[in-house]
Design a protein around this motif. Structure first.
Motif, PDB file in Angstrom:
ATOM      1  N   TYR A  19       0.460  15.570   0.091  1.00 29.43           N
ATOM      2  CA  TYR A  19       0.579  16.733  -0.785  1.00 29.43           C
ATOM      3  C   TYR A  19      -0.094  17.933  -0.124  1.00 29.43           C
ATOM      4  N   HIS A  20       0.125  19.087  -0.714  1.00 25.82           N
ATOM      5  CA  HIS A  20      -0.553  20.301  -0.287  1.00 25.82           C
ATOM      6  C   HIS A  20      -1.438  20.757  -1.440  1.00 25.82           C
ATOM      7  N   TYR A  21      -2.679  21.080  -1.123  1.00 24.29           N
ATOM      8  CA  TYR A  21      -3.594  21.614  -2.119  1.00 24.29           C
ATOM      9  C   TYR A  21      -4.108  22.943  -1.595  1.00 24.29           C
ATOM     10  N   ARG A  22      -3.765  23.985  -2.316  1.00 27.24           N
ATOM     11  CA  ARG A  22      -4.097  25.353  -1.895  1.00 27.24           C
ATOM     12  C   ARG A  22      -3.629  25.619  -0.474  1.00 27.24           C
ATOM     13  N   LYS A  23      -2.390  25.219  -0.231  1.00 22.56           N
ATOM     14  CA  LYS A  23      -1.660  25.431   1.023  1.00 22.56           C
ATOM     15  C   LYS A  23      -2.219  24.661   2.214  1.00 22.56           C
ATOM     16  N   GLN A  24      -3.068  23.668   1.974  1.00 27.00           N
ATOM     17  CA  GLN A  24      -3.577  22.808   3.040  1.00 27.00           C
ATOM     18  C   GLN A  24      -2.994  21.411   2.867  1.00 27.00           C
ATOM     19  N   PRO A  25      -2.394  20.851   3.918  1.00 23.19           N
ATOM     20  CA  PRO A  25      -1.824  19.502   3.799  1.00 23.19           C
ATOM     21  C   PRO A  25      -2.926  18.446   3.662  1.00 23.19           C
ATOM     22  N   LYS A  26      -2.688  17.486   2.794  1.00 19.27           N
ATOM     23  CA  LYS A  26      -3.641  16.404   2.547  1.00 19.27           C
ATOM     24  C   LYS A  26      -2.885  15.082   2.529  1.00 19.27           C
ATOM     25  N   ASP A  27      -3.636  13.985   2.686  1.00 14.16           N
ATOM     26  CA  ASP A  27      -3.057  12.651   2.724  1.00 14.16           C
ATOM     27  C   ASP A  27      -4.112  11.677   2.202  1.00 14.16           C
ATOM     28  N   ILE A  28      -3.769  10.896   1.152  1.00 16.85           N
ATOM     29  CA  ILE A  28      -4.715   9.936   0.592  1.00 16.85           C
ATOM     30  C   ILE A  28      -4.024   8.606   0.326  1.00 16.85           C
ATOM     31  N   GLY A  29      -4.819   7.558   0.185  1.00 21.38           N
ATOM     32  CA  GLY A  29      -4.296   6.259  -0.215  1.00 21.38           C
ATOM     33  C   GLY A  29      -4.114   6.224  -1.722  1.00 21.38           C
ATOM     34  N   TYR A  30      -3.235   5.339  -2.203  1.00 24.89           N
ATOM     35  CA  TYR A  30      -2.950   5.266  -3.631  1.00 24.89           C
ATOM     36  C   TYR A  30      -2.767   3.815  -4.058  1.00 24.89           C
ATOM     37  N   ALA A  31      -3.352   3.478  -5.197  1.00 25.83           N
ATOM     38  CA  ALA A  31      -3.175   2.151  -5.791  1.00 25.83           C
ATOM     39  C   ALA A  31      -2.912   2.336  -7.282  1.00 25.83           C
ATOM     40  N   ASN A  32      -1.907   1.645  -7.802  1.00 27.23           N
ATOM     41  CA  ASN A  32      -1.532   1.777  -9.213  1.00 27.23           C
ATOM     42  C   ASN A  32      -2.645   1.343 -10.160  1.00 27.23           C
ATOM     43  N   ASP A  33      -3.486   0.425  -9.744  1.00 23.16           N
ATOM     44  CA  ASP A  33      -4.521  -0.077 -10.641  1.00 23.16           C
ATOM     45  C   ASP A  33      -5.711   0.862 -10.796  1.00 23.16           C
ATOM     46  N   LYS A  34      -5.826   1.877  -9.959  1.00 24.74           N
ATOM     47  CA  LYS A  34      -6.964   2.796 -10.021  1.00 24.74           C
ATOM     48  C   LYS A  34      -6.662   4.091 -10.755  1.00 24.74           C
ATOM     49  N   ALA A  67       0.830  -1.198   0.000  1.00 22.84           N
ATOM     50  CA  ALA A  67       0.000   0.000   0.000  1.00 22.84           C
ATOM     51  C   ALA A  67       0.869   1.255   0.000  1.00 22.84           C
ATOM     52  N   PHE A  68       0.339   2.292  -0.634  1.00 22.38           N
ATOM     53  CA  PHE A  68       1.043   3.570  -0.710  1.00 22.38           C
ATOM     54  C   PHE A  68       0.160   4.686  -0.177  1.00 22.38           C
ATOM     55  N   ARG A  69       0.783   5.753   0.261  1.00 30.74           N
ATOM     56  CA  ARG A  69       0.097   6.973   0.679  1.00 30.74           C
ATOM     57  C   ARG A  69       0.686   8.120  -0.131  1.00 30.74           C
ATOM     58  N   ILE A  70      -0.131   9.073  -0.456  1.00 29.97           N
ATOM     59  CA  ILE A  70       0.343  10.291  -1.120  1.00 29.97           C
ATOM     60  C   ILE A  70       0.113  11.442  -0.153  1.00 29.97           C
ATOM     61  N   SER A  97       1.129  21.213  -4.482  1.00 31.29           N
ATOM     62  CA  SER A  97       2.572  21.326  -4.228  1.00 31.29           C
ATOM     63  C   SER A  97       3.008  20.196  -3.304  1.00 31.29           C
ATOM     64  N   ASP A  98       4.293  19.972  -3.246  1.00 36.12           N
ATOM     65  CA  ASP A  98       4.897  18.977  -2.358  1.00 36.12           C
ATOM     66  C   ASP A  98       4.242  17.597  -2.483  1.00 36.12           C
ATOM     67  N   VAL A  99       4.040  17.122  -3.698  1.00 28.67           N
ATOM     68  CA  VAL A  99       3.424  15.810  -3.925  1.00 28.67           C
ATOM     69  C   VAL A  99       4.492  14.737  -3.710  1.00 28.67           C
ATOM     70  N   VAL A 100       4.256  13.874  -2.709  1.00 22.23           N
ATOM     71  CA  VAL A 100       5.210  12.833  -2.345  1.00 22.23           C
ATOM     72  C   VAL A 100       4.460  11.526  -2.137  1.00 22.23           C
ATOM     73  N   ILE A 101       4.991  10.444  -2.704  1.00 19.59           N
ATOM     74  CA  ILE A 101       4.395   9.119  -2.497  1.00 19.59           C
ATOM     75  C   ILE A 101       5.262   8.354  -1.513  1.00 19.59           C
ATOM     76  N   GLU A 102       4.607   7.684  -0.567  1.00 19.81           N
ATOM     77  CA  GLU A 102       5.322   6.940   0.480  1.00 19.81           C
ATOM     78  C   GLU A 102       4.721   5.552   0.632  1.00 19.81           C
ATOM     79  N   ARG A 103       5.524   4.594   1.027  1.00 19.95           N
ATOM     80  CA  ARG A 103       5.032   3.244   1.321  1.00 19.95           C
ATOM     81  C   ARG A 103       4.455   3.203   2.736  1.00 19.95           C
ATOM     82  N   GLU A 104       3.356   2.503   2.862  1.00 17.06           N
ATOM     83  CA  GLU A 104       2.795   2.281   4.193  1.00 17.06           C
ATOM     84  C   GLU A 104       3.492   1.089   4.811  1.00 17.06           C
ATOM     85  N   GLU A 105       3.727   1.154   6.070  1.00 15.24           N
ATOM     86  CA  GLU A 105       4.394   0.038   6.752  1.00 15.24           C
ATOM     87  C   GLU A 105       3.452  -0.676   7.680  1.00 15.24           C
TER      88      GLU A 105
END
Length: 81
Positions: free
Chosen positions: A7-22, A2-5, A73-81
């Motif tokens: 990022y900042h959207y309009r200067k607000q920090p956000k965090d979402i799940g990510y899957a390559n198949d979607k 599993a991955f998490r993204i 801005s600051d779009v970063v993908i990270e692995r969930e542990e």
């Protein structure tokens, strides 16, 4: 895996799940999460890809600049542990 993204959207920090198949890319995932229509982006990206066939830097720069203009801005993908 599993991955998490994070990022900042309009200067607000956000965090979402990510899957390559979607989603086609990390940027498509964050745009989808924020409800941003990417039809114009995909049209221009396709044209640019035809002109700059092997120039990955140009494609990356275009993508990052386009999303910066949308407010991402600051779009970063990270692995969930």
């Amino acid at each position: 895996m599993a991955f998490r993204i994070r990022y900042h959207y309009r200067k607000q920090p956000k965090d979402i799940g990510y899957a390559n198949d979607k989603h086609r890319s990390v940027y498509d995932a964050v745009a989808s999460a924020e409800g941003v229509d990417l039809a114009e982006f995909h049209r221009v990206e396709s044209q640019l890809a035809n002109v700059c066939r092997n120039d990955r830097k140009t494609m990356k720069d275009f993508r990052e600049e386009y999303f910066r203009k949308l407010g991402f801005s600051d779009v970063v993908i990270e692995r969930e542990e």
